[in-house]
Design a protein around this motif. Structure first.
Motif, PDB file in Angstrom:
ATOM      1  N   LYS A 103      -4.495   0.650   0.855  1.00 48.84           N
ATOM      2  CA  LYS A 103      -3.849   0.229  -0.126  1.00 48.84           C
ATOM      3  C   LYS A 103      -3.581  -0.074  -1.411  1.00 48.84           C
ATOM      4  CE  LYS A 103      -1.139  -0.170   3.555  1.00 48.84           C
ATOM      5  NZ  LYS A 103      -1.991  -0.781   4.628  1.00 48.84           N
ATOM      6  N   GLY A 114       4.762  -6.699   1.779  1.00 52.50           N
ATOM      7  CA  GLY A 114       6.082  -6.561   0.734  1.00 52.50           C
ATOM      8  C   GLY A 114       5.837  -8.028   0.387  1.00 52.50           C
ATOM      9  N   THR A 126       5.857 -10.364  -3.030  1.00 53.73           N
ATOM     10  CA  THR A 126       6.134 -10.213  -4.072  1.00 53.73           C
ATOM     11  C   THR A 126       6.607 -11.125  -5.044  1.00 53.73           C
ATOM     12  OG1 THR A 126       8.371  -9.473  -4.303  1.00 53.73           O
ATOM     13  CG2 THR A 126       6.760  -6.871  -4.233  1.00 53.73           C
ATOM     14  N   LYS A 165       5.416   1.759   3.432  1.00 50.00           N
ATOM     15  CA  LYS A 165       6.971   1.898   3.873  1.00 50.00           C
ATOM     16  C   LYS A 165       7.544   3.324   4.701  1.00 50.00           C
ATOM     17  CE  LYS A 165       6.902  -2.904   1.899  1.00 50.00           C
ATOM     18  NZ  LYS A 165       8.097  -3.813   0.200  1.00 50.00           N
ATOM     19  N   ALA A 166       7.930   3.247   3.303  1.00 47.95           N
ATOM     20  CA  ALA A 166       8.268   4.874   3.385  1.00 47.95           C
ATOM     21  C   ALA A 166       7.974   5.811   4.322  1.00 47.95           C
ATOM     22  CB  ALA A 166       8.605   5.653   2.568  1.00 47.95           C
ATOM     23  N   SER A 222       0.732   3.157  -2.568  1.00 47.44           N
ATOM     24  CA  SER A 222       1.128   1.853  -3.012  1.00 47.44           C
ATOM     25  C   SER A 222       2.088   1.163  -1.561  1.00 47.44           C
ATOM     26  CB  SER A 222       2.238   2.177  -3.574  1.00 47.44           C
ATOM     27  OG  SER A 222       3.577   3.687  -2.836  1.00 47.44           O
ATOM     28  N   CYS A 223       2.458   0.128  -1.877  1.00 44.80           N
ATOM     29  CA  CYS A 223       3.377  -0.545  -0.936  1.00 44.80           C
ATOM     30  C   CYS A 223       4.505  -0.233  -0.077  1.00 44.80           C
ATOM     31  CB  CYS A 223       3.217  -1.974  -1.160  1.00 44.80           C
ATOM     32  SG  CYS A 223       2.137  -2.961  -0.922  1.00 44.80           S
ATOM     33  N   SER A 224       4.976   0.618  -1.422  1.00 49.26           N
ATOM     34  CA  SER A 224       6.051   1.795  -1.355  1.00 49.26           C
ATOM     35  C   SER A 224       5.852   2.690  -0.307  1.00 49.26           C
ATOM     36  CB  SER A 224       7.109   1.510  -2.536  1.00 49.26           C
ATOM     37  OG  SER A 224       6.320   2.386  -3.156  1.00 49.26           O
ATOM     38  N   GLU A 225       4.694   3.519  -0.619  1.00 48.13           N
ATOM     39  CA  GLU A 225       5.384   5.026   0.258  1.00 48.13           C
ATOM     40  C   GLU A 225       4.507   4.048   2.080  1.00 48.13           C
ATOM     41  OE1 GLU A 225       2.998   7.183  -3.628  1.00 48.13           O
ATOM     42  OE2 GLU A 225       1.784   6.225  -2.507  1.00 48.13           O
ATOM     43  N   ASP A 229       0.130  -3.973  -4.565  1.00 41.65           N
ATOM     44  CA  ASP A 229       0.075  -2.625  -5.601  1.00 41.65           C
ATOM     45  C   ASP A 229      -0.934  -2.947  -6.309  1.00 41.65           C
ATOM     46  OD1 ASP A 229       2.184  -1.228  -4.229  1.00 41.65           O
ATOM     47  OD2 ASP A 229       3.058  -1.754  -5.253  1.00 41.65           O
TER      48      ASP A 229
END
Length: 221
Positions: A189, A133, A135, A10-11, A5-8, A168
């Protein structure tokens, strides 16, 4: 296929920078070089680059620098509020300024005529407006810019993800660049899996984020 995912992403990026100590500008430079690797520079000599003011745009600025240094014809456009540019975007913009490389800041409809003219004469458009990022729904000058890119480009390559695509879900956020090729970074992604109409052929490239970052974020032993 392994997807994140995008959040993963970024992390993982954050872990590589803050915990492992890899400077973010190094990852940006690696990303730019990997995009260039996927362009046939023996055959293509003229380029239109359209960059946002975030780190995706910073990738585009680094790509522009390498193309100019390779004696390619490059028209560089930047769209967005330059007061909101990121640190690494600014580093690459300063390098371009010091090299005397000009750009057109898209702030009004008149600038879009210049973009249309550039796309009509260049062989390849490079999209680095929005990254993973994004959205929100795209509107206004951004929407017009993407529409012109789609209508007048002979060929399009997108950096990390086509601008306008939800990383996502693959949902089009009002409008999206329709690339023939997308060079995405580190891992595929989720939103690119079933988005061939917009992403074209998707290439996954390593930009130097260690496996340790992936495993720490995903909780893999």
């Amino acid at each position: 296929m392994f997807t994140i995912s995008c959040s993963e992403m970024k992390a993982m990026d954050s872990y590589a920078i803050n915990s492992i100590g890899i400077p973010s500008i190094v990852l940006m430079e690696n990303a730019a070089l990997k995009v260039l690797k996927n362009i046939d520079l023996e055959k293509i000599d003229s380029f239109t680059l359209v960059c946002g003011v975030g780190n995706n745009g910073g990738d585009g600025l680094a790509i522009a620098r390498h193309l100019v240094l390779a004696n390619k014809a490059v028209d560089l456009f930047i769209i967005g509020n330059l007061d909101k540019r990121t640190k690494d975007f600014n580093i690459n913009l300063n390098i371009l300024n010091n090299l005397g490389i000009d750009f057109i800041h898209i702030t009004k409809d008149e600038d879009l005529k210049k973009l249309k003219h550039s796309l009509n004469i260049s062989e390849l458009a490079i999209d680095s407006i929005f990254g993973i990022g994004l959205t929100r729904e795209i509107e206004g000058l951004f929407r017009k810019t993407i529409d012109i890119i789609n209508k007048y480009s002979k060929d399009i390559i997108s950096v990390d993800i086509p601008s306008g695509l939800d990383g996502d879900t693959g949902q089009v956020l009002g409008i999206s660049v329709k690339a023939k090729k997308t060079v995405t970074f580190h891992h595929m992604k989720k939103g690119l899996i079933n988005s061939k109409e917009y992403a074209g052929d998707v290439i996954v490239e390593d930009i130097g984020i260690p496996d340790k970052a992936t495993k720490m974020v995903l909780g893999i032993e």
